[in-house]
Design a protein around this motif. Structure first.
Motif, short mmCIF file in Angstrom:
data_model
loop_
_atom_site.label_atom_id
_atom_site.label_comp_id
_atom_site.label_asym_id
_atom_site.label_seq_id
_atom_site.Cartn_x
_atom_site.Cartn_y
_atom_site.Cartn_z
N VAL A 109 -2.34 7.04 7.06
CA VAL A 109 -3.73 7.47 7.08
C VAL A 109 -4.15 7.71 8.53
O VAL A 109 -3.76 6.96 9.43
CB VAL A 109 -4.64 6.39 6.45
CG1 VAL A 109 -6.10 6.77 6.56
CG2 VAL A 109 -4.27 6.19 5.00
N ASN A 123 0.19 4.00 1.35
CA ASN A 123 0.06 4.69 2.63
C ASN A 123 0.89 4.05 3.75
O ASN A 123 0.94 4.57 4.85
CB ASN A 123 -1.40 4.72 3.08
CG ASN A 123 -2.26 5.51 2.13
OD1 ASN A 123 -1.90 6.60 1.71
ND2 ASN A 123 -3.39 4.95 1.77
N GLN A 158 -4.35 1.84 -1.38
CA GLN A 158 -3.98 2.26 -2.73
C GLN A 158 -2.70 1.52 -3.07
O GLN A 158 -1.72 1.60 -2.33
CB GLN A 158 -3.73 3.76 -2.80
CG GLN A 158 -4.94 4.60 -2.58
CD GLN A 158 -4.61 6.09 -2.64
OE1 GLN A 158 -3.46 6.48 -2.79
NE2 GLN A 158 -5.62 6.91 -2.51
N CYS A 173 0.84 -1.20 0.00
CA CYS A 173 0.00 0.00 0.00
C CYS A 173 0.87 1.25 0.00
O CYS A 173 1.89 1.31 0.68
CB CYS A 173 -0.90 0.01 1.24
SG CYS A 173 -2.00 1.44 1.32
N TYR A 192 -8.84 2.52 2.64
CA TYR A 192 -7.83 3.50 2.27
C TYR A 192 -6.71 2.91 1.42
O TYR A 192 -5.76 3.59 1.07
CB TYR A 192 -7.22 4.13 3.52
CG TYR A 192 -8.25 4.64 4.48
CD1 TYR A 192 -9.00 5.76 4.19
CD2 TYR A 192 -8.49 3.98 5.68
CE1 TYR A 192 -9.97 6.22 5.06
CE2 TYR A 192 -9.44 4.44 6.57
CZ TYR A 192 -10.18 5.56 6.25
OH TYR A 192 -11.13 6.01 7.11
N CYS A 240 -9.21 -2.85 3.68
CA CYS A 240 -9.02 -1.45 4.09
C CYS A 240 -9.59 -0.50 3.04
O CYS A 240 -9.26 -0.59 1.86
CB CYS A 240 -7.53 -1.18 4.27
SG CYS A 240 -7.16 0.53 4.67
N CYS A 253 1.23 3.25 9.09
CA CYS A 253 0.20 3.70 8.16
C CYS A 253 0.09 5.21 8.25
O CYS A 253 -0.01 5.77 9.35
CB CYS A 253 -1.14 3.04 8.51
SG CYS A 253 -2.45 3.50 7.36
#
Length: 60
Positions: A26, A12, A48, A10, A46, A44, A24
């Motif tokens: 976020v 993030n 990406q 990810c 969030y 999740c 993380c």
């Protein structure tokens, strides 16, 4: 984390060199953060994908 999650790929999820651990980026609420630490934060919202070649494909 006890179970494998998608955090490893990810965008993030980044390495904090000063503290020597991954975190993380976020802002998670208390419940989400508890799931994240417990390794049960599947699906999740969030997430990406960290696609470092995305820019290169746009140039072609």
């Amino acid at each position: 984390m006890s179970s494998k999650s998608n955090c490893d790929c990810c965008i993030n999820y980044s390495y904090n060199e000063e503290e020597d651990y991954y975190e993380c980026q976020v802002s998670l609420d208390e419940d989400e953060y508890g799931k994240f630490l417990g390794g049960t934060f599947g699906g999740c919202p969030y997430f990406q994908i960290d696609d470092e070649y995305r820019i290169v494909r746009k140039q072609m």
